[in-house]
Design an enzyme around this catalytic site. Structure first.
Site, PDB file in Angstrom:
ATOM      1  N   GLY A  63       5.808  -9.137   1.974  1.00 55.56           N
ATOM      2  CA  GLY A  63       5.742  -9.133   0.531  1.00 55.56           C
ATOM      3  C   GLY A  63       7.048  -8.700  -0.111  1.00 55.56           C
ATOM      4  N   ASP A 182       0.103   2.299   3.611  1.00 56.37           N
ATOM      5  CA  ASP A 182       0.165   0.909   4.092  1.00 56.37           C
ATOM      6  C   ASP A 182       0.276   0.863   5.608  1.00 56.37           C
ATOM      7  OD1 ASP A 182       0.004  -1.807   3.659  1.00 56.37           O
ATOM      8  OD2 ASP A 182       2.157  -2.069   3.321  1.00 56.37           O
TER       9      ASP A 182
END
Length: 367
Positions: A63, A182
């Site tokens: 991302g 994450d």
């Protein structure tokens, strides 16, 4: 703009750093306050190091942007990983500042090391140490026909212990604690000896201090790894990371992804598929049904080469990490101690201590 605060280690200063306070001009540095030691690169230097960001040097993409392998002749070891931010993303720009400052202030053997950065014109790049074995997912989720490329039991436990130590450091050695937010196999990088390092701290967030139990924030993370309590309420705590770690432990045990749309519908969600087996294990380890549950959970790629007792212990740790109530999940110190105990009894296909313990246990069941 939302502010991000980055902590210092306890044995250093406790002064907080606000990376978002840096000027937005192209010449500004996230380390202008003097707290950082990372090297500042020019775009020309990093372009030369990566061969003009040549596709043949591309080693990953996410991302944030693309990651290239590069070489700096004046850097110890030579090879580096260069992560190039995608253009036009305000969120990515904030993550760049957070990760720059985090990795400048935080240092641990199980955290990736920041070599430097580039903030030139509209370009934002981060330069890390290069980890030659790549990410964990590249080794864990491989086809059954990829003989010789599967991680063995001892390697999986080693990765689990290292990742646990990295999280323990973030949660307990830093004031205020840092919530990683994450954790997933693609963010766990492996050295040549399979020593793991946590990477991509762009989503990291400061945890609660004092009597506070959580911080309220916008829900961010990766599908399948986000703690349900955080996903529903936006209340983030270190126990949110513990839940994500439990998912990664299950992936290490089973060789299955947290979410795999390519599987049959009832097996797409790893936790939904594994939970009945985990519950059975906790109800009675010595029952034949529990033994069958272990076999069902074990990655077929292991081919039975694992200590049954160690498999059971790791499965129980995973189950505790995945508890629905965050306050009942263990701390990363407790998790690390449990996994270090498992690591102290490695698997031996030639009749080592773990193998002998398993034979004794199987004999006891048959009596």
């Amino acid at each position: 703009m939302k502010c991000f605060f980055v902590p210092c280690l306890r044995h250093r200063t406790h002064r907080r750093v606000d990376p978002s306070s840096s000027s937005s001009s192209s010449s500004s540095s996230p380390f202008a306050n003097g707290t950082g030691t990372a090297r500042k690169f020019t775009l020309a230097q990093l372009s030369a190091a990566t061969g003009g960001f040549r596709d043949s040097n591309l080693v990953g993409e996410g991302g944030f942007g693309r990651v290239y392998r590069g070489r700096l002749d004046d850097h110890a070891g030579g090879d580096v990983a260069v992560k190039k931010l995608r253009h036009g993303g305000a969120q990515g720009a904030r993550e760049f500042l957070v990760e720059c400052t985090m990795l400048t202030l935080l240092h641990h053997p199980n955290l990736v090391s920041l070599v430097g950065y580039c903030a030139q014109a509209h370009e934002r790049l981060l330069v890390y140490e290069f980890l030659p074995r790549g990410s964990l997912d590249a080794h864990l989720f491989v086809s059954p026909s990829a003989a010789g490329h599967h991680l063995g039991w001892d390697a999986r436990v080693k990765v689990a212990v290292g990742a646990a130590r990295g999280l323990r450091y973030l949660h307990e050695a830093v004031t205020p604690p840092v919530i990683y937010r994450d954790l997933k196999p693609s963010n766990i990088l492996l050295g040549s000896d399979l020593s793991p390092k946590l990477s991509d701290l762009g989503l990291a967030k400061l945890g609660p201090v004092g009597d506070d139990t959580h911080v309220s924030t916008r829900v961010m993370g990766t599908y399948g790894y986000c703690a349900p309590d955080y996903a529903v309420t936006g209340k983030l705590s270190v126990k949110s990371d513990v839940y994500s770690f439990g998912v990664v432990l299950l992936e290490l045990l089973t060789g299955r992804r947290a979410f795999d749309p390519g599987r049959e519908r009832e097996e797409q969600w790893l936790l939904a598929w594994a939970r009945p087996h985990l519950q059975q294990l906790q109800q009675g380890r010595r029952s034949r049904e529990a033994a069958r549950c272990l076999e069902a959970l074990a990655d077929p790629a292991l081919q039975g080469r694992y200590p049954r007792r160690g498999m059971y212990q790791v499965a129980v740790v995973a189950s505790l990490c995945l508890h629905d109530k965050p306050n009942l999940r263990p701390t990363m110190s407790d998790v690390t101690k449990a996994l270090e105990h498992v690591a102290s009894k490695p698997w031996s296909a030639t009749g080592g201590s773990s193998a002998n313990d398993d034979r004794k246990e199987q004999h006891a069941r048959s009596l």
